[in-house]
Enzyme design. Sequence first.
Site, PDB file in Angstrom:
ATOM      1  N   CYS A 232       1.024  -1.260  -0.055  1.00 10.00           N
ATOM      2  CA  CYS A 232       0.095   0.054   0.022  1.00 10.00           C
ATOM      3  C   CYS A 232       0.714   1.370  -0.139  1.00 10.00           C
ATOM      4  CB  CYS A 232      -0.934   0.040   1.247  1.00 10.00           C
ATOM      5  SG  CYS A 232      -0.116  -0.328   2.631  1.00 10.00           S
ATOM      6  N   HIS A 701       8.176  -4.527  25.157  1.00  5.23           N
ATOM      7  CA  HIS A 701       9.055  -4.328  26.442  1.00  5.23           C
ATOM      8  C   HIS A 701      10.443  -4.315  26.204  1.00  5.23           C
ATOM      9  CE1 HIS A 701       5.958  -3.615  29.410  1.00  5.23           C
ATOM     10  NE2 HIS A 701       4.995  -4.843  29.069  1.00  5.23           N
TER      11      HIS A 701
END
Length: 796
Positions: A232, A701
């Site tokens: 895209c 994390h």
Amino acid sequence: MTANSRCSAAKPPGLETQRREIESLLRECELRAGDSWYVVEHRWFEQWKEFVETGDQNSSSFPGQIDNTELFEDLDSYHLKERLVENEDFVLVPAEAWHKLLAWYGMVDGQPPLERKVVDLPSTLKVEVYPVEIFLCLHSNMENVTTAQFSRADNIQSIQRAMCQAFSVPPGSECRLWMKSSDSNCERLRNIHVSVLDACLSSGMVRTNSSDQDSYRGQPGVCGLTNLGNTCFMNSALQCLSNTPPLTEYFLQSSYLEELNFTNPLGMKGEIAEAYADVIKQMWSGRHYSVVPRVFKTKVGHFASQFLGYQQHDSQELLSFLLDGLHEDLNRVKNKEYIELRDADGRPDQEVAEEAWRNHRRRNDSVIVDTFHGLFKSTLVCPECHKVSVTFDPFCYLSVPLPVSKERVMEVFFVSLDPYAKPVQHRVVVPKAGKVSDLCSALSEMTNVPPTQMVVADVFNHRFYKIYTTDESLSCILDRDDIFVYELSELKEQQEEQVLLALYLRERSHYRDYGSGSSSYGTSLFGHPLLLGVPRSSCSQEALYNLFLQRLASVTHTHTHTRFLQSQPYVAIDWDPEMKKRFYNENEAEKYVKHASMEVPQQQTTVQLQECIELFTTVETLEEENPWYCPVCKKHQLATKKLDLWSLPEVLIIHLKRFSYTKFTREKLDSIVDFPLSGEPPSRYDLIAVSNHYGGLRDGHCKFTYLVFVRPDTSYAKNKDNGQWYYFDDSKVTYAREDQIVTNAAYVLFYHRQDKIRKPTLPAPNTSPASSTQPANDITSCKDDGAASYVTMETD
């Protein structure tokens, strides 16, 4: 016993042995083409690591059977979810490590092992987590379609063999393979030795187009681009350039044929220009609903390896490469002469600028320079001798910054000492460069609880992932983290030291804890954990037992049992399943209430485009990593630098730098940039196209940062022939209104100088008020929005 179930024939080794063996395999095993690796759900693997690191086989962190449920879209097809991320959603383990884990823990019945091959892609070896799923049929028989998965490193011949087997084709039959794209165009796969990657085959659903594409006649340029698999970003850039009149007319008139530069060492042998010309001619023929830019994609990947494969990229990066590639492929200068640059040396700016432009054109002369290039005026001032150096430098587009807010909005849960109070979700405003103490101070104003009685923690999977200190930076807390702030008892003067204790709620599980070698059962956590400040003298078992029952007064009864695990930094309240059902409402364990601050809508920041341009031209001091050599002082200096726009091109491209990077933070700026559709500013320009960027930055994390696009890049563009705005979303094209164009997704803006704009030669189409959802080229539900690889085989 099935192959996926737990193997209990051999007792697993001790936890330390397990940890050592698996870590050694992960550390020493290298990627080799053709080897098998296995996909394992990240949470399960982290649970296993915690289990073996504690060294306690009775621990509640016992992971149980390998369970990849969270990775699947559904448990019928066992298709992987899209856009899974390594080390966040899953981990990859080598085959030997997988077989050990499977022997020790088994696997949930029915789930297939996720075996994946290492493939040798151009310039890299990688584990192919997502094989290519291709639809197969014989003699274009849509009533009998089967699907099969292939590696990108497989060749087309492997597809042919699979089809012969699937459709029972007699040995020795002559076969021809055709690749049928989603717009019903067919392309012969003549070279069966080419790889799936090089043939640009991609996964996807396919729907047949019942209309006759060859008989279609529509508005030239109002044409979609099929998504070949995360392309895209490329489609958005191509649509913007397609709707840039001078460039498109140059290719439609075949002017490029006389200017192809096949000998330029900086170019791509004319191949990029020819591939781009082919796409533009198809899009502006008026004969296609949608064009498949497969050859163009292959050429781009060949000359720019970063665009190989099917990873998502940035439309501006593709645009930058394409403009440079087209320029060099079409450069009218065949032999670039060496030009020695002269210092301004006090000469008038006009004279120096004209000289710089002449020098630039002596080495760079193409339709790209004609259309997109302008001049910066760069002024450097030495802080010591005040020497002023003025240069004029060419540019192809402007990358302008957005004003960065110094504040940040955070959402946190406050847990009070009141045992009957549910956690309360608050929305607070804190300094972006602040510390955890600033978060506590902001929350204190809403709760009237002193900041000194607050502890901030990250809660993940019903347990504490991290407990923060007050002087830690807020930048280490991500927007998607579940942050809980706990109220602690007031610590009076001369009172003894408090001990922080984590309190978890656990439920006995139904599966047996085979790892312990006993008949005991494992446990699982539920609900919100609690954090308590306890005087050291109250840490006896009896005192803690009463304290915990008081803290859980709203949900517990005396039918609970407290287990003390000396090797664990927490205390757990155990429930058997029957007691939990009788005395505890599971929904209550997860409930919270919203503070009034959550009801106040967040104001969307709006800035003017002119502000961004002014910020771009603001005086700045050079960084230490990039000093300027002063010819008077004879040394490097941290000079001041100012950029000004000296001359602007016919088509001005403005890139809004929505991604902000500092030493401590990375973020996408979702501010609305209010840019004009015509007139001031920028002066004398009309907007003709916008490339939109959706999604943002996500951090795990592990602090690994990457771009993820939750929606595809799209574009708005004005057709040069009828003056109508359209919205291009891959193969889908709809009418657009001017009031829809300015959004917080705008990323790259295209402006055309008014004195160069040709008046529309066709009347604007009749559009209704609801035209924003109306197909712009009569595309009905039969139109395919996806990127499918459909291979059909003919036999003699």
